[in-house]
Design an enzyme around this catalytic site. Structure first.
Site, PDB file in Angstrom:
ATOM      1  N   ASP A 114      44.322 -10.865  39.421  1.00 52.70           N
ATOM      2  CA  ASP A 114      42.975 -10.507  38.988  1.00 52.70           C
ATOM      3  C   ASP A 114      42.046 -10.673  40.174  1.00 52.70           C
ATOM      4  O   ASP A 114      42.225 -11.591  40.983  1.00 52.70           O
ATOM      5  CB  ASP A 114      42.513 -11.394  37.830  1.00 52.70           C
ATOM      6  CG  ASP A 114      43.147 -11.031  36.500  1.00 52.70           C
ATOM      7  OD1 ASP A 114      43.492  -9.852  36.307  1.00 52.70           O
ATOM      8  OD2 ASP A 114      43.278 -11.929  35.650  1.00 52.70           O
ATOM      9  N   ASP A 169      43.188  -3.719  33.573  1.00 55.16           N
ATOM     10  CA  ASP A 169      42.417  -4.124  32.398  1.00 55.16           C
ATOM     11  C   ASP A 169      41.330  -3.095  32.082  1.00 55.16           C
ATOM     12  O   ASP A 169      41.045  -2.815  30.919  1.00 55.16           O
ATOM     13  CB  ASP A 169      41.794  -5.503  32.609  1.00 55.16           C
ATOM     14  CG  ASP A 169      42.830  -6.589  32.841  1.00 55.16           C
ATOM     15  OD1 ASP A 169      43.961  -6.468  32.324  1.00 55.16           O
ATOM     16  OD2 ASP A 169      42.511  -7.564  33.545  1.00 55.16           O
TER      17      ASP A 169
END
Length: 166
Positions: A121, A135
């Protein structure tokens, strides 16, 4: 025959999801390398950070062994792909690409998990969880799908009933 294959909804879902997963994995690799010194890069409301998420959305299940998260993600990915591919011939173009977005994001995150270190991330804000491009793909696909369902015009029959039969 070649044009029919390229227009096939199944081909669009598969090729679109593989392309999007590839873009996601490339961006993750670039972000991971660019942020190797551990410093964040402010970009206004978003900051680039280098982190991993061993769990699923919002770090749920992060205490579980990585193989459990990976296996569970694989089962969900396989179920989504199966459902999309079985229904593909009956999908609208918009829903086809919404499916490709969801599957592409899910595939990118699944491949990222295979090394046992979790998902990379790199997009951080103070008002939301840290996330990645996969995402964004998943969220955009779900939003497009929901909007297409909510905005779908009802099908009207061409035949009208006579008042005497009502």
């Amino acid at each position: 025959m070649g044009r029919r294959i390229l227009r096939s909804r199944r081909f669009q879902i598969l090729s679109g999801s593989v392309l999007l997963a590839g873009v996601d994995l490339i961006v993750k690799a670039v972000a991971w390398a660019a942020l190797a010194d551990g410093r964040g890069i402010p970009l206004g409301v978003i900051e680039l950070w280098r982190t991993t998420n061993p769990g699923v959305a919002f770090s749920l299940g992060e205490a579980l062994p990585s193989w459990v998260i990976t296996a569970g993600s694989g089962v969900v990915l396989a179920a989504l792909a199966s459902a999309a591919l079985v229904r593909a011939p009956r999908l609208t173009p918009v829903v086809t690409w919404a499916g490709a977005l969801v599957l592409g994001g899910a595939l990118g995150n699944f491949i990222d998990r295979l090394d046992g270190n979790g998902v990379v991330d790199y997009l951080h804000s103070d008002w939301f969880a840290t996330f990645n491009l996969a995402d964004v793909f998943i969220t955009a696909g779900v939003v497009v799908f929901c909007l297409s369902v909510l905005l779908k015009r009802p099908q009207h029959s061409n035949a009208t009933e006579s008042p005497a039969r009502m």
